[in-house]
Every structure is written in structure tokens, then in C-alpha cells.
Design a protein around this motif. Sequence first.
Motif, short mmCIF file in Angstrom:
data_model
loop_
_atom_site.label_atom_id
_atom_site.label_comp_id
_atom_site.label_asym_id
_atom_site.label_seq_id
_atom_site.Cartn_x
_atom_site.Cartn_y
_atom_site.Cartn_z
N ILE A 1 0.59 -1.37 -0.14
CA ILE A 1 0.34 -0.13 0.33
C ILE A 1 0.49 1.07 0.07
CG2 ILE A 1 -1.73 1.33 1.07
CD1 ILE A 1 -3.25 -1.47 2.27
N SER A 2 0.51 1.97 -0.77
CA SER A 2 1.22 3.15 -1.08
C SER A 2 1.11 5.05 -0.06
CB SER A 2 1.22 3.99 -2.23
OG SER A 2 1.70 5.44 -2.75
N GLY A 3 2.17 4.81 0.57
CA GLY A 3 1.78 5.90 1.18
C GLY A 3 2.28 7.42 0.62
N GLU A 4 2.15 7.81 -0.75
CA GLU A 4 2.14 8.41 -1.42
C GLU A 4 1.16 9.25 -2.28
OE1 GLU A 4 6.29 8.09 -3.19
OE2 GLU A 4 6.94 8.83 -1.23
N ASN A 5 0.54 8.37 -1.52
CA ASN A 5 -1.12 8.90 -2.82
C ASN A 5 -2.18 9.82 -2.09
OD1 ASN A 5 -1.82 8.44 -5.48
ND2 ASN A 5 -4.24 7.14 -4.82
N GLY A 6 -1.98 10.39 -1.27
CA GLY A 6 -1.97 11.40 -0.25
C GLY A 6 -3.83 10.60 -0.16
N ASP A 7 -3.97 9.42 0.06
CA ASP A 7 -5.42 9.19 0.64
C ASP A 7 -5.59 8.42 2.03
OD1 ASP A 7 -3.86 6.62 0.75
OD2 ASP A 7 -4.54 6.27 -0.90
N ASP A 8 -4.67 9.14 2.83
CA ASP A 8 -5.04 8.98 4.28
C ASP A 8 -4.29 7.84 4.67
OD1 ASP A 8 -4.78 9.98 6.94
OD2 ASP A 8 -6.59 8.85 7.45
N ALA A 9 -3.50 6.23 4.11
CA ALA A 9 -3.24 5.66 4.00
C ALA A 9 -2.08 5.04 5.45
CB ALA A 9 -2.46 4.66 3.64
N CYS A 10 -0.91 5.49 5.09
CA CYS A 10 0.45 5.35 5.76
C CYS A 10 0.84 6.70 5.47
CB CYS A 10 1.12 4.30 5.71
SG CYS A 10 1.49 4.19 4.20
N ASP A 11 1.67 7.25 6.78
CA ASP A 11 3.08 8.97 5.98
C ASP A 11 3.97 7.97 8.01
OD1 ASP A 11 4.34 11.18 6.59
OD2 ASP A 11 2.74 12.04 7.63
N TYR A 12 5.39 7.56 7.27
CA TYR A 12 6.56 7.53 7.76
C TYR A 12 6.72 8.24 8.58
CZ TYR A 12 10.88 4.95 8.44
OH TYR A 12 11.80 4.77 9.33
N TYR A 13 7.24 9.46 8.16
CA TYR A 13 7.69 10.88 9.24
C TYR A 13 6.54 11.33 10.09
CZ TYR A 13 11.39 10.11 5.48
OH TYR A 13 12.04 9.45 4.49
N GLY A 14 5.35 11.38 9.69
CA GLY A 14 4.40 11.71 10.46
C GLY A 14 4.35 13.18 10.86
N GLU A 15 4.66 14.15 9.85
CA GLU A 15 5.34 15.37 10.14
C GLU A 15 3.91 16.13 10.75
OE1 GLU A 15 5.27 13.71 7.79
OE2 GLU A 15 6.04 15.42 5.87
N PHE A 16 2.97 15.72 10.12
CA PHE A 16 1.31 16.58 10.87
C PHE A 16 0.95 15.66 12.03
CE2 PHE A 16 1.76 17.31 6.16
CZ PHE A 16 2.30 18.86 6.24
N ARG A 17 1.92 14.48 12.42
CA ARG A 17 0.88 13.76 13.55
C ARG A 17 2.04 12.91 14.60
NH1 ARG A 17 -3.35 11.75 10.87
NH2 ARG A 17 -2.62 11.34 8.39
N GLY A 18 2.89 14.13 14.80
CA GLY A 18 3.60 14.33 16.62
C GLY A 18 5.10 13.90 15.64
N GLY A 19 5.34 13.05 14.86
CA GLY A 19 6.49 12.91 13.81
C GLY A 19 6.79 11.79 14.48
N TYR A 20 5.55 10.32 14.73
CA TYR A 20 5.59 9.24 14.69
C TYR A 20 4.94 8.92 13.46
CZ TYR A 20 6.50 10.73 19.23
OH TYR A 20 6.93 11.32 20.69
N PRO A 21 5.32 7.58 12.69
CA PRO A 21 5.51 6.84 12.35
C PRO A 21 3.47 6.59 11.76
CG PRO A 21 6.96 6.10 11.62
CD PRO A 21 6.57 6.74 12.97
N TYR A 22 2.72 6.82 10.62
CA TYR A 22 1.65 6.64 10.81
C TYR A 22 0.81 5.44 10.27
CZ TYR A 22 -3.73 7.25 10.32
OH TYR A 22 -5.15 7.53 10.00
N ILE A 23 0.05 5.12 10.03
CA ILE A 23 -0.87 3.48 9.87
C ILE A 23 -2.12 4.01 10.35
CG2 ILE A 23 -1.34 1.40 8.94
CD1 ILE A 23 1.78 0.63 9.14
N ASN A 24 -3.57 3.81 8.71
CA ASN A 24 -4.69 4.32 9.62
C ASN A 24 -5.13 3.25 10.27
OD1 ASN A 24 -7.40 4.66 8.63
ND2 ASN A 24 -6.71 5.55 7.35
N PRO A 25 -5.90 3.56 10.95
CA PRO A 25 -6.35 2.33 11.79
C PRO A 25 -7.74 1.42 11.18
CG PRO A 25 -6.58 4.48 13.16
CD PRO A 25 -6.20 4.68 11.48
N ALA A 26 -7.97 1.55 9.88
CA ALA A 26 -8.86 0.83 9.43
C ALA A 26 -7.94 -0.06 8.67
CB ALA A 26 -9.63 1.57 8.57
N LEU A 27 -6.65 -0.14 8.22
CA LEU A 27 -5.31 -0.88 7.29
C LEU A 27 -5.20 -1.44 8.96
CD1 LEU A 27 -3.57 1.52 5.58
CD2 LEU A 27 -5.93 -0.41 4.84
N LEU A 28 -4.63 -1.11 10.02
CA LEU A 28 -4.39 -2.13 10.86
C LEU A 28 -4.94 -2.83 11.49
CD1 LEU A 28 -2.81 0.64 13.44
CD2 LEU A 28 -1.54 -0.98 11.57
#
Length: 91
Positions: free
Chosen positions: A41-68
Motif C-alpha cells: 500500500i502506497s503512502g504517497e498517494n495522498g489517501d491517508d493510508a500511511c505516513d512514515y515521517y508523521g510530520e502532521f501527527r507529532g513526528g511518529y509513523p502512522y498507519i491508518n487504523p482501518a488498515l491495522l
Amino acid sequence: MNLEKLQQKLPKLLNMKFVDKKLVDVYEPPYSFIKDGNLYISGENGDDACDYYGEFRGGYPYINPALLEFAEKNGGMFEWENPACIVFCKD
């Protein structure tokens, strides 16, 4: 494991799109692909799937809870392949 069937079962995530010149909420599955026997699953499509750098989430990696939740229900988990995508792994 049939990856095509698993891919078809991916949850729809909240996204935004312009429809008739108005920004509206839409639910769509994340951008995904199968390569070398793995589901990514791509994290670069702008669909809120995941964000490795988490710059808008406190600096922590993020995976959408629905995907988890999806991964857990299907006997697996998502791991970071690289900062651009996650991969489904069986437990």
C-alpha cells in the motif's frame, strides 16, 4: 494466500476530491499493488493510508487504523517496506 482477493477486501478510507468544483468527502480503497508475491500500500498517494515521517501527527509513523484492523482480521500485519509504502505480512 490469494493476494488479489485480499486486495479487493481492503477497507475504504476517507479522502477528499473535487466533484463539480466542490471539495467533498469520498471513501475509496487506498492505492495498492501486488509485486513479487506481496501486497503493498502506497503512502504517497495522498489517501491517508500511511505516513512514515508523521510530520502532521507529532513526528511518529502512522498507519491508518482501518488498515491495522484489516490486517489483524486477515491474520497479518503491515510493516514498513520503506518510507513510501507498507507491505502486508502474515503472522
